[in-house]
Design a protein around this motif. Structure first.
Motif, mmCIF file in Angstrom:
data_model
loop_
_atom_site.group_PDB
_atom_site.id
_atom_site.type_symbol
_atom_site.label_atom_id
_atom_site.label_comp_id
_atom_site.label_asym_id
_atom_site.label_seq_id
_atom_site.Cartn_x
_atom_site.Cartn_y
_atom_site.Cartn_z
ATOM 1 N N SER A 197 8.560 47.053 38.351
ATOM 2 C CA SER A 197 9.649 46.612 37.470
ATOM 3 C C SER A 197 9.640 45.103 37.242
ATOM 4 N N ASN A 198 8.998 44.353 38.138
ATOM 5 C CA ASN A 198 9.119 42.885 38.067
ATOM 6 C C ASN A 198 7.912 42.207 37.435
ATOM 7 N N THR A 199 6.863 42.964 37.096
ATOM 8 C CA THR A 199 5.578 42.331 36.760
ATOM 9 C C THR A 199 5.221 42.490 35.290
ATOM 10 N N LEU A 200 4.701 41.400 34.726
ATOM 11 C CA LEU A 200 4.210 41.404 33.343
ATOM 12 C C LEU A 200 2.915 40.596 33.322
ATOM 13 N N ASN A 201 1.848 41.211 32.819
ATOM 14 C CA ASN A 201 0.579 40.488 32.690
ATOM 15 C C ASN A 201 0.192 40.514 31.224
ATOM 16 N N ILE A 202 0.089 39.325 30.633
ATOM 17 C CA ILE A 202 -0.247 39.235 29.208
ATOM 18 C C ILE A 202 -1.517 38.426 29.046
ATOM 19 N N SER A 203 -2.423 38.918 28.200
ATOM 20 C CA SER A 203 -3.583 38.118 27.805
ATOM 21 C C SER A 203 -3.280 37.471 26.463
ATOM 22 N N PHE A 204 -3.343 36.156 26.457
ATOM 23 C CA PHE A 204 -3.224 35.406 25.202
ATOM 24 C C PHE A 204 -4.661 35.134 24.764
ATOM 25 N N LYS A 205 -5.072 35.809 23.707
ATOM 26 C CA LYS A 205 -6.481 35.733 23.310
ATOM 27 C C LYS A 205 -6.897 34.318 22.920
ATOM 28 N N MET A 248 -10.800 46.497 34.250
ATOM 29 C CA MET A 248 -10.078 47.315 33.266
ATOM 30 C C MET A 248 -10.755 47.314 31.901
ATOM 31 N N GLY A 249 -11.798 46.510 31.769
ATOM 32 C CA GLY A 249 -12.514 46.464 30.493
ATOM 33 C C GLY A 249 -11.705 45.816 29.388
ATOM 34 N N VAL A 250 -10.849 44.870 29.747
ATOM 35 C CA VAL A 250 -10.068 44.142 28.734
ATOM 36 C C VAL A 250 -11.054 43.424 27.805
ATOM 37 N N PRO A 251 -10.813 43.434 26.485
ATOM 38 C CA PRO A 251 -11.766 42.816 25.560
ATOM 39 C C PRO A 251 -12.078 41.374 25.969
ATOM 40 N N PHE A 252 -13.344 41.010 25.803
ATOM 41 C CA PHE A 252 -13.798 39.694 26.291
ATOM 42 C C PHE A 252 -13.008 38.535 25.706
ATOM 43 N N THR A 253 -12.445 38.737 24.517
ATOM 44 C CA THR A 253 -11.669 37.657 23.892
ATOM 45 C C THR A 253 -10.356 37.396 24.643
ATOM 46 N N ALA A 254 -9.987 38.372 25.492
ATOM 47 C CA ALA A 254 -8.681 38.276 26.160
ATOM 48 C C ALA A 254 -8.792 38.104 27.669
ATOM 49 N N VAL A 255 -9.991 38.286 28.221
ATOM 50 C CA VAL A 255 -10.161 38.276 29.678
ATOM 51 C C VAL A 255 -9.706 36.958 30.296
ATOM 52 N N HIS A 256 -10.098 35.856 29.681
ATOM 53 C CA HIS A 256 -9.805 34.547 30.285
ATOM 54 C C HIS A 256 -8.358 34.114 30.103
ATOM 55 N N GLY A 257 -7.675 34.713 29.135
ATOM 56 C CA GLY A 257 -6.333 34.233 28.804
ATOM 57 C C GLY A 257 -5.224 35.023 29.448
ATOM 58 N N SER A 258 -5.512 35.646 30.612
ATOM 59 C CA SER A 258 -4.467 36.488 31.213
ATOM 60 C C SER A 258 -3.534 35.656 32.096
ATOM 61 N N ASP A 300 -12.386 34.639 14.274
ATOM 62 C CA ASP A 300 -13.635 34.618 13.500
ATOM 63 C C ASP A 300 -14.833 34.056 14.266
ATOM 64 N N SER A 301 -14.616 33.630 15.540
ATOM 65 C CA SER A 301 -15.753 32.994 16.220
ATOM 66 C C SER A 301 -16.700 34.031 16.831
ATOM 67 N N ASP A 302 -17.862 33.525 17.282
ATOM 68 C CA ASP A 302 -18.915 34.396 17.800
ATOM 69 C C ASP A 302 -18.456 35.069 19.100
ATOM 70 N N PRO A 303 -18.344 36.396 19.131
ATOM 71 C CA PRO A 303 -17.810 37.080 20.307
ATOM 72 C C PRO A 303 -18.619 36.806 21.578
ATOM 73 N N THR A 304 -19.913 36.579 21.462
ATOM 74 C CA THR A 304 -20.744 36.434 22.668
ATOM 75 C C THR A 304 -20.375 35.209 23.477
ATOM 76 N N THR A 305 -19.713 34.249 22.832
ATOM 77 C CA THR A 305 -19.381 33.017 23.555
ATOM 78 C C THR A 305 -18.214 33.206 24.525
ATOM 79 N N PHE A 306 -17.530 34.348 24.466
ATOM 80 C CA PHE A 306 -16.349 34.529 25.322
ATOM 81 C C PHE A 306 -16.669 35.172 26.669
ATOM 82 N N SER A 307 -17.759 35.924 26.744
ATOM 83 C CA SER A 307 -17.907 36.799 27.902
ATOM 84 C C SER A 307 -18.283 36.039 29.171
#
Ligand SMILES: Cc1ncc(COP(=O)(O)O)c(C=O)c1O
Length: 396
Positions: free
Chosen positions: A296-304, A342-352, A389-396
């Motif tokens: 009930s107390n937890t929220l985890n958000i990825s800001f891409k 959890m396989g979160v999309p690479f664009t969002a992994v770092h921004g959690s 619009d940026s190159d997806p490979t640069t995020f992983s």
């Protein structure tokens, strides 16, 4: 840093309740005796230790002799896993999950290096394990230890612990659960759930840091982890930390009262308002974890497209305390093992970013967070070289 601190990092540690401090004080003063002493001065303290053990047992609907006081939940987890492994030897298989806390993962990995058969179950997109996979791993006629957390510290995802325990029972496996994040947020009844061992840490629910317990069901076979004196019926050597044990028992009493008074829905309402507000005000944000089965107390958000560390750092300047799951290792930022599993999309992994509330949070805290966080996200996005619009490979 601005004046008011908005503390939204309660899964990391929580404020010690004033009632807990008050309960502990006599044991820093006149009641300083050693509970193991022969004399009445120490024996008097032993009575308080026994009362605390009974109170903690009541919190779990356990028997007092099933409670072992430890120095922290990391010790409890290590004691459960290594103690079991040492008792059963290399014949035993160890099954855990990829999203456990390092206090479970690291001892399991050490045992793997020592030659044990260790399996880490993967999770789906919301952080849940596949119970059929667990059954498959257990169906090999081998003695097994399963260690699966009750609730995840980063996402709040709650595992179906009763079902996991039943499956373990069916296959004769020993079942340990790290209930550090569940304690005080979910009612725990060890008579209803056939688990064998359970770890809790005091500082996650308003007791001090440096006190934990390991619940061990009567009859569970285990070698002691800490060797030395005869304390805790020979199961954990070391003079008992009586002030902290008394504080832990008080925190259990307060948690039971809060749960009975509807603490969980109150926290969930604040958490949901924070979630809805952030999603409405910050584009390209996704919620991580199992929304249907979440603390009930937890929220985890990825800001891409931005880094969680940068967000946490800027919010810290504004007096808002949050966490990221990342660990700074050898100069490189390792994204959270939980979010990655959890396989979160690479664009969002770092921004959690993790927001975690407690009984001391107020609606005003949420108002401040909703006012101050969105401009920080916007500013960081404006500076970020990444975007849709940026190159997806640069995020992983
Ligand atoms: C799920 C979980 N297990 C274990 C621990 C370790 O607890 P302690 O700090 O008492 O060693 C933590 C603390 O972050 C946790 O969140």
């Amino acid at each position: 840093m601005s004046e008011k601190v908005v503390y939204l990092d309660n899964n990391a540690t929580s404020q010690v309740a004033p009632e807990v401090v008050e309960a502990m004080m006599p044991f820093f003063g006149p009641l300083y005796g050693n509970p193991s002493s022969m004399h009445a001065f120490g024996g008097n303290v032993a009575k308080f230790l026994q009362k605390a053990r009974e109170d903690v047992a009541a919190f779990l609907n356990a028997s007092p002799e099933e409670i072992i006081f430890t120095g922290c939940a990391t010790e409890s987890d290590n004691a459960a896993i290594r103690g079991s492994a040492e008792f059963f030897g290399r014949e035993m298989k160890i099954i855990t999950t990829k999203v456990e806390h390092p206090a479970v993962l690291q001892p399991c990995r050490r045992l793997k290096r020592e030659g044990f058969d260790v399996v880490e179950l993967g999770v789906n997109g919301v952080g849940q394990i596949d119970l059929e996979e667990l059954r498959k791993e257990l169906s090999q006629n081998k003695k097994a230890l399963v260690s699966a957390m009750w609730a995840n510290n980063e996402t709040g995802t709650v595992f179906p612990i009763a079902q996991i325990a039943e499956i373990c029972r069916e296959f004769g496996a020993v079942f340990h659960t790290d209930a550090v994040q569940a304690a005080g947020k979910i009612a725990i009844d060890v008579k209803k759930i056939p688990l064998d061992m359970l770890s809790i840490s005091g500082h996650k629910f308003h007791a001090p840091k440096g006190i934990g317990i390991l619940y061990v069901r009567r009859g569970t076979r285990l070698k002691p982890f800490m060797l030395g004196g005869h304390q805790e019926s020979g199961r954990r050597a070391g003079t008992e930390n009586v002030p902290y044990i008394v504080g832990f028992a008080k925190a259990c009493e307060l948690a039971s009262e809060s749960l009975a008074q509807g603490e969980a829905p109150r926290l969930a309402a604040m958490r949901d308002r924070l979630q809805a507000g952030l999603l409405a005000k910050c584009p390209d944000a996704i919620v991580n974890g199992d929304i249907e089965n979440r603390l009930s107390n937890t929220l985890n958000i990825s800001f891409k497209y931005i880094e969680g560390e940068a967000i946490a750092y800027h919010l810290s300047d504004l007096g808002i305390c949050v966490s990221t799951g990342s660990a700074c290792a050898s100069g490189s930022l390792e994204p959270s093992h939980v979010i990655r599993a959890m396989g979160v999309p690479f664009t969002a992994v770092h921004g959690s970013v993790r927001f975690s509330l407690s009984r001391y949070n107020t609606d005003e805290d949420i108002d401040i967070a909703l006012e101050k966080i969105p401009p920080v996200i916007k500013r960081l996005r404006d500076l970020s070289p990444f975007g849709p619009d940026s190159d997806p490979t640069t995020f992983s």
